[in-house]
Design an enzyme around this catalytic site. Sequence first.
Site, PDB file in Angstrom:
ATOM      1  N   PHE A 149       0.802  -1.227   0.000  1.00 27.23           N
ATOM      2  CA  PHE A 149       0.000   0.000   0.000  1.00 27.23           C
ATOM      3  C   PHE A 149       0.832   1.273   0.000  1.00 27.23           C
ATOM      4  CE2 PHE A 149       0.692  -0.085   4.629  1.00 27.23           C
ATOM      5  CZ  PHE A 149       0.901   1.267   4.872  1.00 27.23           C
ATOM      6  N   LYS A 173      -1.095  -6.902  -9.476  1.00 24.28           N
ATOM      7  CA  LYS A 173      -2.171  -6.875  -8.480  1.00 24.28           C
ATOM      8  C   LYS A 173      -1.817  -5.785  -7.459  1.00 24.28           C
ATOM      9  CE  LYS A 173      -2.818  -8.355  -4.524  1.00 24.28           C
ATOM     10  NZ  LYS A 173      -3.475  -7.193  -3.868  1.00 24.28           N
ATOM     11  N   SER A 226       5.080  -6.961   3.594  1.00 30.70           N
ATOM     12  CA  SER A 226       5.643  -7.304   4.900  1.00 30.70           C
ATOM     13  C   SER A 226       6.420  -8.622   4.815  1.00 30.70           C
ATOM     14  CB  SER A 226       4.518  -7.405   5.922  1.00 30.70           C
ATOM     15  OG  SER A 226       3.535  -8.298   5.440  1.00 30.70           O
ATOM     16  N   CYS A 281       9.677   1.751   3.621  1.00 26.15           N
ATOM     17  CA  CYS A 281      10.538   0.623   4.003  1.00 26.15           C
ATOM     18  C   CYS A 281      11.971   1.078   4.195  1.00 26.15           C
ATOM     19  CB  CYS A 281      10.455  -0.477   2.970  1.00 26.15           C
ATOM     20  SG  CYS A 281      11.193   0.022   1.423  1.00 26.15           S
TER      21      CYS A 281
HETATM   22  P1  NAD Z   1       1.283  -6.633   3.107  1.00 27.89           P
HETATM   23  O1  NAD Z   1       2.289  -7.706   3.233  1.00 27.89           O
HETATM   24  O2  NAD Z   1       0.159  -6.607   4.065  1.00 27.89           O
HETATM   25  O3  NAD Z   1       0.585  -6.670   1.651  1.00 27.89           O
HETATM   26  C1  NAD Z   1       1.357  -6.683   0.469  1.00 27.89           C
HETATM   27  C2  NAD Z   1       0.573  -7.378  -0.632  1.00 27.89           C
HETATM   28  O4  NAD Z   1       0.374  -8.744  -0.274  1.00 27.89           O
HETATM   29  C3  NAD Z   1      -0.812  -6.790  -0.894  1.00 27.89           C
HETATM   30  O5  NAD Z   1      -1.017  -6.756  -2.297  1.00 27.89           O
HETATM   31  C4  NAD Z   1      -1.765  -7.768  -0.219  1.00 27.89           C
HETATM   32  O6  NAD Z   1      -2.992  -7.867  -0.907  1.00 27.89           O
HETATM   33  C5  NAD Z   1      -1.016  -9.082  -0.287  1.00 27.89           C
HETATM   34  N1  NAD Z   1      -1.256  -9.939   0.884  1.00 27.89           N
HETATM   35  C6  NAD Z   1      -1.386  -9.537   2.173  1.00 27.89           C
HETATM   36  N2  NAD Z   1      -1.548 -10.603   2.978  1.00 27.89           N
HETATM   37  C7  NAD Z   1      -1.517 -11.694   2.177  1.00 27.89           C
HETATM   38  C8  NAD Z   1      -1.630 -13.090   2.418  1.00 27.89           C
HETATM   39  N3  NAD Z   1      -1.797 -13.561   3.646  1.00 27.89           N
HETATM   40  N4  NAD Z   1      -1.542 -13.925   1.357  1.00 27.89           N
HETATM   41  C9  NAD Z   1      -1.373 -13.454   0.115  1.00 27.89           C
HETATM   42  N5  NAD Z   1      -1.261 -12.139  -0.170  1.00 27.89           N
HETATM   43  C10 NAD Z   1      -1.324 -11.268   0.843  1.00 27.89           C
HETATM   44  O7  NAD Z   1       2.091  -5.255   3.109  1.00 27.89           O
HETATM   45  P2  NAD Z   1       1.524  -3.775   3.183  1.00 27.89           P
HETATM   46  O8  NAD Z   1       0.956  -3.539   4.547  1.00 27.89           O
HETATM   47  O9  NAD Z   1       0.676  -3.487   1.984  1.00 27.89           O
HETATM   48  O10 NAD Z   1       2.874  -2.941   2.991  1.00 27.89           O
HETATM   49  C11 NAD Z   1       3.701  -2.569   4.063  1.00 27.89           C
HETATM   50  C12 NAD Z   1       4.871  -3.509   4.185  1.00 27.89           C
HETATM   51  O11 NAD Z   1       5.617  -3.507   2.957  1.00 27.89           O
HETATM   52  C13 NAD Z   1       5.862  -3.092   5.249  1.00 27.89           C
HETATM   53  O12 NAD Z   1       6.278  -4.223   5.947  1.00 27.89           O
HETATM   54  C14 NAD Z   1       7.019  -2.481   4.460  1.00 27.89           C
HETATM   55  O13 NAD Z   1       8.268  -2.534   5.106  1.00 27.89           O
HETATM   56  C15 NAD Z   1       7.000  -3.338   3.249  1.00 27.89           C
HETATM   57  N6  NAD Z   1       7.663  -2.699   2.124  1.00 27.89           N
HETATM   58  C16 NAD Z   1       8.877  -3.170   1.759  1.00 27.89           C
HETATM   59  C17 NAD Z   1       9.560  -2.572   0.724  1.00 27.89           C
HETATM   60  C18 NAD Z   1      10.914  -3.063   0.325  1.00 27.89           C
HETATM   61  O14 NAD Z   1      11.424  -2.590  -0.667  1.00 27.89           O
HETATM   62  N7  NAD Z   1      11.510  -3.985   1.051  1.00 27.89           N
HETATM   63  C19 NAD Z   1       8.978  -1.506   0.035  1.00 27.89           C
HETATM   64  C20 NAD Z   1       7.714  -1.061   0.433  1.00 27.89           C
HETATM   65  C21 NAD Z   1       7.055  -1.673   1.478  1.00 27.89           C
END
Ligand code: NAD
Length: 489
Positions: A149, A173, A226, A281
């Site tokens: 997000f 997606k 995450s 991040c």
């Molecule tokens: P999230 O893991 O909740 O969701 C990311 C994606 O995964 C979304 O599209 C969501 O629909 C999908 N998703 C969520 N739970 C799932 C599941 N159980 N099974 C399958 N798909 C699932 O992450 P978020 O809250 O959208 O983003 C924030 C996180 O992203 C933070 O931890 C941040 O550090 C990380 N992030 C990392 C980087 C990087 O470059 N390392 C960059 C940006 C954000």
Amino acid sequence: MQKILNYVNGQWVEPQGVESVEVINPATGETRAHTPLSRTAEVEAAVQAAAAAFPAWRRTPVQERIQPLFRLRDLLKTNMAEISRAITDESGKTFEEAKAEMVRAIENVEVACGMPMLLKGEISEDIAPGIDEMMIRQPLGVVATIAPFNFPGMIPFWYLPYAVATGNTYIVKPSEKVPGAMQIIFRLIEQAGFPPGVLNMVNGAREAVDALLDHPTVRAITFVGSSNVAKYVYSRAAANGKRVQAQGGAKNPVIVMPDADMEMAVKIIADSAFGCAGQRCLAVSWAVTVGEARNEFCEGICEAAATRKVGYGMEEGVQMGAVISQQSKARIEQLITLGASEGASVPVDGRGTVIPGYERGSFVRPTILMDMKPESAVWRTEIFGPVLGLMHVNTIDEAIALANAQSYGNQASLFTSSGAAARKFRYEVEAGNIGINIGVAAPMAFYPFSGWKESFYGDMHAQGMDAVEFFTQKKVIVERWPKEWTRKF
Ligand code: NAD
């Protein structure tokens, strides 16, 4: 209210009979849209469209494949304000931050426009008498991205332009929490003139993700989110034989040396910790002062935290916007409380923030957790909010040891005026993105976004040559053309 649609085979499609999630402006609390949670059947349609488009697209010369990307780059520039507004109204960040995000997205399109050069292979003549060997790069087929997000406009562009410029067809997606920016961007993609099926978008959450991870036609998956989900996506996609890279969470340290330019350090570290409300991040989330750096830095950063202007990101002068949701606000506040119960003091406390005029908003003011303990749970937990922990040690060796004790390795920064300290840090610290007198060491589009440890699962990273490598498979050819055959003509 905006209707959120999928984009499949060059058509806008409304998924029928599916559940949806509410998309809320985190600053105002207003409902903006409902994201349809596409099911396996919608993913199947997108995969079929992408697979059907692949043979012609891979045969299209690379110089022609980049032409729609050039057009898309211009369209993104001219429509930046509209996209950025959607980002602000769905993610909570300020309008300036949203525009800066789109600049980074555009830079990736620009780098991918160099694909005719980047895609070139290699050749060695006469590896044995009359025998040549060459390496060429070919696309994989259908590839997909699952996005988080916090950078709804930028993160898909770590992959999308490289994937299609190298000859793959692509499905994204977006995060179900922030679908608006990609709705606008796909309108521009439509105008840019990609053939139907080359670029597709499926909105949804877990079922759509699983359908992509399990589909035998999808050859590669890129994920950002995450760490728990990154690990899950990496394991499941890899078990299904796919190429996969999954970027995860972070808990980024910054070390402040006594010889640092303290004014600069305070300003830059405050921008890193509290910019995008800490939902980056690459946000610095704990600072460790060394020796005499402690008093001046702690005073300065507390002042910077307490005076940051918080509010609706579209308003002039606002320096920090809302966090993504009420659930996120509650979670961040609980983690501040946990930190306090584990022995940290809270000299600047953002719990219970209410912004006049935006009483339904999800705001947390900048918070300082002073003297956070290395054995505490809060030190190990990604807060993903505007909370900076402070710690203190006596030597740079202790500080680096502390940084390396973290399970994450997304970014580490050092503030110093000593070249020797900088070199030692760069050499020893276990993180993939390093900042020296830099608070957010975000790699440019022509460098890999290089997370380590639990911040990354995979081998090749996003952006630049890593993206070219990731989205292509190498073919090595050994050729003999006996010279006697020449005489036959
Ligand atoms: P999230 O893991 O909740 O969701 C990311 C994606 O995964 C979304 O599209 C969501 O629909 C999908 N998703 C969520 N739970 C799932 C599941 N159980 N099974 C399958 N798909 C699932 O992450 P978020 O809250 O959208 O983003 C924030 C996180 O992203 C933070 O931890 C941040 O550090 C990380 N992030 C990392 C980087 C990087 O470059 N390392 C960059 C940006 C954000």
